[in-house]
Design a protein around this motif. Structure first.
Motif, PDB file in Angstrom:
ATOM      1  N   MET A 142      24.602  49.938  30.474  1.00  0.00           N
ATOM      2  CA  MET A 142      24.169  50.712  31.644  1.00  0.00           C
ATOM      3  C   MET A 142      25.360  51.397  32.296  1.00  0.00           C
ATOM      4  O   MET A 142      26.352  50.739  32.619  1.00  0.00           O
ATOM      5  CB  MET A 142      23.470  49.797  32.657  1.00  0.00           C
ATOM      6  N   PRO A 143      25.265  52.705  32.502  1.00  0.00           N
ATOM      7  CA  PRO A 143      26.386  53.438  33.101  1.00  0.00           C
ATOM      8  C   PRO A 143      26.819  52.831  34.435  1.00  0.00           C
ATOM      9  O   PRO A 143      26.007  52.385  35.237  1.00  0.00           O
ATOM     10  CB  PRO A 143      25.809  54.847  33.314  1.00  0.00           C
ATOM     11  N   GLY A 144      28.136  52.812  34.631  1.00  0.00           N
ATOM     12  CA  GLY A 144      28.719  52.338  35.879  1.00  0.00           C
ATOM     13  C   GLY A 144      29.238  50.910  35.832  1.00  0.00           C
ATOM     14  O   GLY A 144      30.225  50.592  36.491  1.00  0.00           O
ATOM     15  N   TRP A 145      28.582  50.049  35.072  1.00  0.00           N
ATOM     16  CA  TRP A 145      28.965  48.636  35.060  1.00  0.00           C
ATOM     17  C   TRP A 145      30.349  48.413  34.462  1.00  0.00           C
ATOM     18  O   TRP A 145      31.145  47.650  35.010  1.00  0.00           O
ATOM     19  CB  TRP A 145      27.931  47.806  34.300  1.00  0.00           C
ATOM     20  N   ASP A 146      30.650  49.050  33.351  1.00  0.00           N
ATOM     21  CA  ASP A 146      31.943  48.824  32.698  1.00  0.00           C
ATOM     22  C   ASP A 146      33.095  49.194  33.632  1.00  0.00           C
ATOM     23  O   ASP A 146      34.017  48.404  33.829  1.00  0.00           O
ATOM     24  CB  ASP A 146      32.031  49.616  31.392  1.00  0.00           C
ATOM     25  N   GLU A 147      33.011  50.368  34.221  1.00  0.00           N
ATOM     26  CA  GLU A 147      34.092  50.821  35.104  1.00  0.00           C
ATOM     27  C   GLU A 147      34.266  49.891  36.304  1.00  0.00           C
ATOM     28  O   GLU A 147      35.390  49.494  36.637  1.00  0.00           O
ATOM     29  CB  GLU A 147      33.811  52.244  35.592  1.00  0.00           C
ATOM     30  N   GLU A 148      33.175  49.531  36.954  1.00  0.00           N
ATOM     31  CA  GLU A 148      33.290  48.696  38.148  1.00  0.00           C
ATOM     32  C   GLU A 148      33.740  47.276  37.819  1.00  0.00           C
ATOM     33  O   GLU A 148      34.524  46.689  38.561  1.00  0.00           O
ATOM     34  CB  GLU A 148      31.975  48.680  38.924  1.00  0.00           C
ATOM     35  N   LEU A 149      33.265  46.732  36.718  1.00  0.00           N
ATOM     36  CA  LEU A 149      33.727  45.400  36.331  1.00  0.00           C
ATOM     37  C   LEU A 149      35.217  45.424  36.005  1.00  0.00           C
ATOM     38  O   LEU A 149      35.957  44.504  36.373  1.00  0.00           O
ATOM     39  CB  LEU A 149      32.910  44.868  35.155  1.00  0.00           C
ATOM     40  N   ARG A 150      35.660  46.471  35.334  1.00  0.00           N
ATOM     41  CA  ARG A 150      37.100  46.598  35.048  1.00  0.00           C
ATOM     42  C   ARG A 150      37.903  46.762  36.334  1.00  0.00           C
ATOM     43  O   ARG A 150      39.036  46.309  36.432  1.00  0.00           O
ATOM     44  CB  ARG A 150      37.363  47.757  34.098  1.00  0.00           C
ATOM     45  N   ASN A 151      37.324  47.419  37.334  1.00  0.00           N
ATOM     46  CA  ASN A 151      38.016  47.606  38.615  1.00  0.00           C
ATOM     47  C   ASN A 151      38.189  46.303  39.387  1.00  0.00           C
ATOM     48  O   ASN A 151      39.189  46.138  40.083  1.00  0.00           O
ATOM     49  CB  ASN A 151      37.250  48.588  39.507  1.00  0.00           C
ATOM     50  N   TYR A 152      37.216  45.395  39.298  1.00  0.00           N
ATOM     51  CA  TYR A 152      37.196  44.262  40.221  1.00  0.00           C
ATOM     52  C   TYR A 152      37.382  42.878  39.612  1.00  0.00           C
ATOM     53  O   TYR A 152      37.837  41.974  40.305  1.00  0.00           O
ATOM     54  CB  TYR A 152      35.897  44.278  41.043  1.00  0.00           C
ATOM     55  N   LEU A 153      37.033  42.695  38.368  1.00  0.00           N
ATOM     56  CA  LEU A 153      37.115  41.345  37.808  1.00  0.00           C
ATOM     57  C   LEU A 153      38.536  40.988  37.392  1.00  0.00           C
ATOM     58  O   LEU A 153      39.297  41.842  36.931  1.00  0.00           O
ATOM     59  CB  LEU A 153      36.193  41.203  36.601  1.00  0.00           C
ATOM     60  N   PHE A 154      38.859  39.731  37.564  1.00  0.00           N
ATOM     61  CA  PHE A 154      40.121  39.140  37.104  1.00  0.00           C
ATOM     62  C   PHE A 154      41.347  39.786  37.736  1.00  0.00           C
ATOM     63  O   PHE A 154      42.403  39.873  37.127  1.00  0.00           O
ATOM     64  CB  PHE A 154      40.202  39.173  35.574  1.00  0.00           C
ATOM     65  N   LYS A 155      41.199  40.210  38.977  1.00  0.00           N
ATOM     66  CA  LYS A 155      42.316  40.773  39.743  1.00  0.00           C
ATOM     67  C   LYS A 155      42.822  39.697  40.696  1.00  0.00           C
ATOM     68  O   LYS A 155      42.045  38.935  41.263  1.00  0.00           O
ATOM     69  CB  LYS A 155      41.878  41.998  40.552  1.00  0.00           C
ATOM     70  N   GLU A 156      44.119  39.649  40.883  1.00  0.00           N
ATOM     71  CA  GLU A 156      44.726  38.702  41.818  1.00  0.00           C
ATOM     72  C   GLU A 156      44.730  39.316  43.212  1.00  0.00           C
ATOM     73  O   GLU A 156      44.688  40.529  43.374  1.00  0.00           O
ATOM     74  CB  GLU A 156      46.152  38.383  41.376  1.00  0.00           C
ATOM     75  N   GLY A 157      44.814  38.470  44.220  1.00  0.00           N
ATOM     76  CA  GLY A 157      44.935  38.942  45.588  1.00  0.00           C
ATOM     77  C   GLY A 157      43.601  39.253  46.230  1.00  0.00           C
ATOM     78  O   GLY A 157      42.536  38.911  45.731  1.00  0.00           O
ATOM     79  N   SER A 158      43.686  39.935  47.343  1.00  0.00           N
ATOM     80  CA  SER A 158      42.530  40.254  48.170  1.00  0.00           C
ATOM     81  C   SER A 158      41.587  41.245  47.487  1.00  0.00           C
ATOM     82  O   SER A 158      42.025  42.296  47.006  1.00  0.00           O
ATOM     83  CB  SER A 158      43.007  40.843  49.501  1.00  0.00           C
ATOM     84  N   ILE A 159      40.308  40.926  47.493  1.00  0.00           N
ATOM     85  CA  ILE A 159      39.312  41.847  46.934  1.00  0.00           C
ATOM     86  C   ILE A 159      39.255  43.116  47.774  1.00  0.00           C
ATOM     87  O   ILE A 159      39.224  44.229  47.241  1.00  0.00           O
ATOM     88  CB  ILE A 159      37.930  41.168  46.877  1.00  0.00           C
TER      89      ILE A 159
END
Length: 127
Positions: free
Chosen positions: A73-90
């Motif tokens: 589904m369009p949009g999910w890949d980009e947003e998951l890459r933007n937010y998942l498994f990032k350190e620090g404040s969301i």
């Protein structure tokens, strides 16, 4: 009664599959919540362990569905890459992505966030 908001005959098979996946994801997340509440309130350790196992299975199912959505589904890949498994404040990471403003990077929206002004938090709606 249908779960669709648009006439089903106007929806493609792909759109119906997206709806199926999203509905399934909601159900899995709801099941995680139910099991977790039971785990933390149960006074029988063996039963709590069984329910914790069941909860974790539901988490697995939710993750599998998210992965399907990411791939399809369009949009999910980009947003998951933007937010998942990032350190620090969301929120700090969100500000980096958007340039410090709202979802569209508009710094003027920041002043309209609840708790930061006399605004109702509706962004530029009334402007």
């Amino acid at each position: 009664m249908s779960d669709y908001h648009e006439p089903v005959e106007e929806l493609s098979q792909e759109a119906r599959n997206f709806s199926r996946a999203l509905k399934s994801l909601k159900e899995e997340i709801e099941a995680v919540d139910w099991y977790h509440q039971r785990v933390v309130t149960c006074n029988d350790t063996e039963l709590a362990a069984i329910m914790a196992h069941n909860r974790d299975e539901e988490i697995e199912h939710a993750c599998m569905t998210i992965q399907w959505l990411r791939k399809n589904m369009p949009g999910w890949d980009e947003e998951l890459r933007n937010y998942l498994f990032k350190e620090g404040s969301i929120i700090g990471h969100e500000e980096q992505i958007t340039g410090g403003g709202g979802a569209d990077g508009d710094p003027d929206l920041k002043k309209d966030q609840p708790g930061t002004s006399d605004s109702l938090g509706l962004g530029k709606l009334g402007k």
